[in-house]
Design a protein around this motif. Structure first.
Motif, PDB file in Angstrom:
ATOM      1  N   ARG A   1     -37.198  60.796 -57.005  1.00 24.85           N
ATOM      2  CA  ARG A   1     -37.693  59.647 -56.190  1.00 24.85           C
ATOM      3  C   ARG A   1     -39.154  60.012 -55.839  1.00 24.85           C
ATOM      4  O   ARG A   1     -39.863  58.830 -56.032  1.00 24.85           O
ATOM      5  CB  ARG A   1     -36.916  59.754 -54.741  1.00 24.85           C
ATOM      6  N   MET A   2     -39.583  61.114 -55.856  1.00 26.12           N
ATOM      7  CA  MET A   2     -41.069  61.254 -55.620  1.00 26.12           C
ATOM      8  C   MET A   2     -41.885  60.817 -57.126  1.00 26.12           C
ATOM      9  O   MET A   2     -42.863  60.534 -57.135  1.00 26.12           O
ATOM     10  CB  MET A   2     -41.592  62.955 -55.521  1.00 26.12           C
TER      11      MET A   2
ATOM     12  N   GLN B   1     -37.010  61.532 -47.379  1.00 23.36           N
ATOM     13  CA  GLN B   1     -36.642  59.975 -48.099  1.00 23.36           C
ATOM     14  C   GLN B   1     -37.722  59.107 -47.516  1.00 23.36           C
ATOM     15  O   GLN B   1     -37.619  58.399 -46.234  1.00 23.36           O
ATOM     16  CB  GLN B   1     -35.366  59.685 -47.690  1.00 23.36           C
TER      17      GLN B   1
ATOM     18  N   GLN C   1     -34.368  63.861 -54.671  1.00 27.61           N
ATOM     19  CA  GLN C   1     -35.581  64.318 -54.875  1.00 27.61           C
ATOM     20  C   GLN C   1     -35.405  65.294 -55.876  1.00 27.61           C
ATOM     21  O   GLN C   1     -34.448  66.051 -55.899  1.00 27.61           O
ATOM     22  CB  GLN C   1     -36.053  64.934 -53.614  1.00 27.61           C
ATOM     23  N   PRO C   2     -36.440  65.535 -56.652  1.00 28.23           N
ATOM     24  CA  PRO C   2     -37.769  65.191 -56.554  1.00 28.23           C
ATOM     25  C   PRO C   2     -37.837  63.817 -57.567  1.00 28.23           C
ATOM     26  O   PRO C   2     -38.651  63.283 -57.944  1.00 28.23           O
ATOM     27  CB  PRO C   2     -38.423  66.079 -57.556  1.00 28.23           C
TER      28      PRO C   2
END
Length: 156
Positions: A76-77, A23, A73-74
């Motif tokens: 957020r990436m 995070q 995730q993913p």
């Protein structure tokens, strides 16, 4: 064969769960409006501020309002990638650090992108329906931005 599928599913689940531990720092500047902010650089009417904050600031400022799914995730990436790219192109939080020439260039680019419906991105407005620019909001922004861009030109 089914034991291979179980191993793959178990490995995939473990990798997905381990990814959740990552995070990274969020794009949140607790100094909400710095001296170099767009709103400090220009006298921006409240209606224009509201439209910019709703439709632009999540990707183009140092203050993103993160939705619940930003903890997954993913996703957020991908969000971070969009935010970083957006801030590289235009950062309202640091607009006052731009030269007058660059400020005018950024304003002119905003005009072009609003007129061509390039911004806000369709991938963003698909989820953030309130960020869609209505014809009224476009007209409001375009009128104000064009006036401001002309005033920068006149002052140089």
């Amino acid at each position: 064969m089914s034991s291979i599928i179980k191993k793959i599913a178990l490995s995939g689940s473990a990798i997905f769960l381990l990814m959740q531990l990552y995070q990274p720092e969020r794009n949140i500047d607790y100094v909400r409006v710095s001296p170099m902010h767009f709103f400090k650089t220009f006298s921006v009417p409240a209606k224009v501020q509201d439209v910019l904050q709703t439709s632009c600031f999540d990707c183009h400022s140092n203050n993103t309002n993160y939705p619940w799914y930003s903890y997954v995730q993913p996703v957020r990436m991908l969000m971070d990638s969009h935010i970083n790219e957006g801030k590289e192109n235009l950062n309202f939080s640091e607009f006052g650090t731009y030269s007058k020439r660059k400020q005018r260039s950024k304003l002119d680019r905003m005009i072009k992108q609003i007129k061509s419906d390039e911004m806000p991105l369709a991938s963003y407005t698909m989820i953030h329906r309130n960020a869609i620019l209505t014809n009224e909001n476009k007209a409001l922004l375009l009128k104000w931005i064009e006036k401001k861009s002309d005033s920068i030109l006149a002052n140089n």
